[in-house]
Motif scaffolding. Structure first.
Motif, mmCIF file in Angstrom:
data_model
loop_
_atom_site.group_PDB
_atom_site.id
_atom_site.type_symbol
_atom_site.label_atom_id
_atom_site.label_comp_id
_atom_site.label_asym_id
_atom_site.label_seq_id
_atom_site.Cartn_x
_atom_site.Cartn_y
_atom_site.Cartn_z
ATOM 1 N N HIS A 12 118.128 -19.203 59.500
ATOM 2 C CA HIS A 12 117.926 -17.771 58.900
ATOM 3 C C HIS A 12 118.769 -16.760 59.203
ATOM 4 C CE1 HIS A 12 113.925 -18.737 56.668
ATOM 5 N NE2 HIS A 12 114.250 -19.728 57.407
ATOM 6 N N VAL A 41 116.548 -9.991 60.811
ATOM 7 C CA VAL A 41 115.821 -10.730 59.779
ATOM 8 C C VAL A 41 114.726 -11.452 60.277
ATOM 9 C CG1 VAL A 41 116.951 -13.080 59.535
ATOM 10 C CG2 VAL A 41 115.880 -12.092 57.417
ATOM 11 N N THR A 42 113.373 -11.383 59.775
ATOM 12 C CA THR A 42 112.462 -12.088 60.437
ATOM 13 C C THR A 42 111.662 -13.247 59.397
ATOM 14 O OG1 THR A 42 110.729 -10.463 59.112
ATOM 15 C CG2 THR A 42 111.529 -10.015 61.197
ATOM 16 N N SER A 43 112.669 -13.790 58.600
ATOM 17 C CA SER A 43 111.833 -14.701 57.622
ATOM 18 C C SER A 43 111.805 -16.130 58.226
ATOM 19 C CB SER A 43 113.126 -14.597 56.379
ATOM 20 O OG SER A 43 114.504 -15.071 56.720
ATOM 21 N N THR A 46 107.691 -17.307 60.068
ATOM 22 C CA THR A 46 106.629 -18.033 59.760
ATOM 23 C C THR A 46 106.553 -19.670 59.931
ATOM 24 O OG1 THR A 46 106.198 -16.530 57.930
ATOM 25 C CG2 THR A 46 105.190 -18.586 57.509
ATOM 26 N N LYS A 89 109.262 -3.969 57.511
ATOM 27 C CA LYS A 89 109.681 -4.847 56.441
ATOM 28 C C LYS A 89 110.542 -3.972 55.415
ATOM 29 C CE LYS A 89 106.265 -7.173 54.265
ATOM 30 N NZ LYS A 89 104.975 -7.349 53.604
ATOM 31 N N ASP A 93 114.509 -5.262 55.076
ATOM 32 C CA ASP A 93 115.017 -5.112 53.779
ATOM 33 C C ASP A 93 116.351 -4.203 53.724
ATOM 34 O OD1 ASP A 93 113.117 -6.949 52.759
ATOM 35 O OD2 ASP A 93 112.058 -5.430 51.839
ATOM 36 N N CYS A 96 119.172 -6.470 55.632
ATOM 37 C CA CYS A 96 119.613 -7.751 54.651
ATOM 38 C C CYS A 96 120.258 -7.256 53.871
ATOM 39 C CB CYS A 96 118.301 -8.266 54.483
ATOM 40 S SG CYS A 96 117.419 -9.161 55.768
ATOM 41 N N GLY A 130 115.411 -20.103 51.331
ATOM 42 C CA GLY A 130 114.316 -19.485 52.261
ATOM 43 C C GLY A 130 115.083 -18.330 52.974
ATOM 44 N N CYS A 131 116.549 -18.110 52.830
ATOM 45 C CA CYS A 131 117.212 -17.194 53.746
ATOM 46 C C CYS A 131 117.292 -15.831 52.867
ATOM 47 C CB CYS A 131 118.671 -17.617 53.863
ATOM 48 S SG CYS A 131 118.743 -18.908 54.975
ATOM 49 N N ARG A 132 117.103 -14.965 53.913
ATOM 50 C CA ARG A 132 117.125 -13.297 53.384
ATOM 51 C C ARG A 132 118.431 -12.938 53.792
ATOM 52 N NH1 ARG A 132 116.760 -10.120 51.317
ATOM 53 N NH2 ARG A 132 115.443 -8.307 52.179
ATOM 54 N N TRP A 133 119.172 -13.624 54.868
ATOM 55 C CA TRP A 133 120.292 -12.735 55.483
ATOM 56 C C TRP A 133 121.338 -13.866 55.368
ATOM 57 C CZ3 TRP A 133 123.473 -14.105 59.810
ATOM 58 C CH2 TRP A 133 123.493 -13.040 60.332
#
Length: 279
Positions: A12, A41-43, A46, A89, A93, A96, A130-133
């Motif tokens: 991630h 990033v924290t994605s 989970t 959050k 954001d 990212c 699933g990646c935000r970064w």
């Protein structure tokens, strides 16, 4: 063997393995506890926390934030953060967005220069679900999965595309250390100075901003660094932490470091941090 690995990365951000695989690797290597700390990033948390729970691995959510004082750049681990904290959050954001705008700028210049071929930005995103970064690792992973890139040439193309003259002229934005520490604490986490190689003199200023911990066991720390870090922890009442980061098996066997269990936090130090986390 250390009790907990409190600093490592997944796919991630710029790690080599999925979060679930890192949880399995941590157990297999003998760690009793672990904290995933992807860059900005924290994605991945989970997936990591879910797998850790199924394996009986003690796990806390985490992040590593790149930030600055006016005269120096730092990395801060946020350990035990509340992933649902609105302030965190919004902050993540923003980080990212900065990263992705910067990476896409360098990517598109690499395409224009003919260095990156047969790949589009949409495909980079599609090949990294699933990646935000997104950084160079996500670009090269997408190209490898599509079959248009020899991963053995990654170092060469990294230097040309992501470290060349164009990249040096277009630096990524970074938050201040004060912002990073503040948002970690608002998320009920512990802000920890990561791998403080030759950075002990900045600890008093960072403590004034709210720093609560320091890494004392990390591959980048030599004997002098570790001694100064432990002295700072004692002088300012800081939590002691550590981890393997990009080294060893969990870091993809990144040279020059290969040892793994030697990097991390002792049980007493980890449990002191865990007790602070109220969730």
């Amino acid at each position: 063997m250390k009790f907990a690995n409190c600093h490592f990365h997944s796919t991630h951000s710029d790690g080599q393995f999925r979060p679930m695989h890192l949880a399995r690797m941590a157990v297999g290597m003998g760690y009793r506890a672990a904290v995933l700390t992807d860059h900005d990033v924290t994605s991945g948390n989970t997936e990591f926390l879910r797998e850790a729970q199924s394996l009986g691995l003690i796990a806390l959510p985490g992040v590593e934030i790149t930030c600055r004082l006016p005269e120096k750049g730092f990395h801060l681990v946020g350990l035990g953060i509340d992933l649902e904290c609105p302030a965190l959050k919004a902050f993540i954001d923003r980080l990212c967005d900065w990263r992705n705008v910067h990476t896409r700028l360098l990517f598109e210049n690499g395409v224009r220069e003919g260095l990156l071929r047969d790949i589009t930005w949409d495909e980079v995103e599609a090949y990294n679900p699933g990646c935000r970064w997104f950084c160079n690792e996500q670009v090269f992973r997408a190209m490898e999965l599509k079959g248009v890139f020899d991963i053995l040439e990654q170092d060469k193309y990294f230097k040309l595309v992501f470290q060349g003259d164009f990249a040096r002229a277009h630096r990524i934005e970074e938050p201040t250390a004060a912002e990073a520490i503040s948002v970690i604490r608002r998320a009920d986490g512990i802000p920890i100075l990561a791998h403080p190689h030759r950075q002990a003199r900045f600890v008093p200023e960072l403590v004034e901003l709210g720093l609560l911990g320091i890494e004392v066991c990390h591959p980048d720390l030599d004997e002098t660094d570790e001694k100064l870090a432990r002295e700072a922890a004692a002088a300012y009442g800081l939590y002691r932490s550590g981890g393997s980061d990009h080294s060893g098996v969990m870091g993809g066997c990144c040279p020059p470091y290969t040892a793994e269990g030697a990097w991390g936090a002792d049980e007493e130090d980890f449990m002191a941090m865990a007790r602070r986390i109220k969730r």
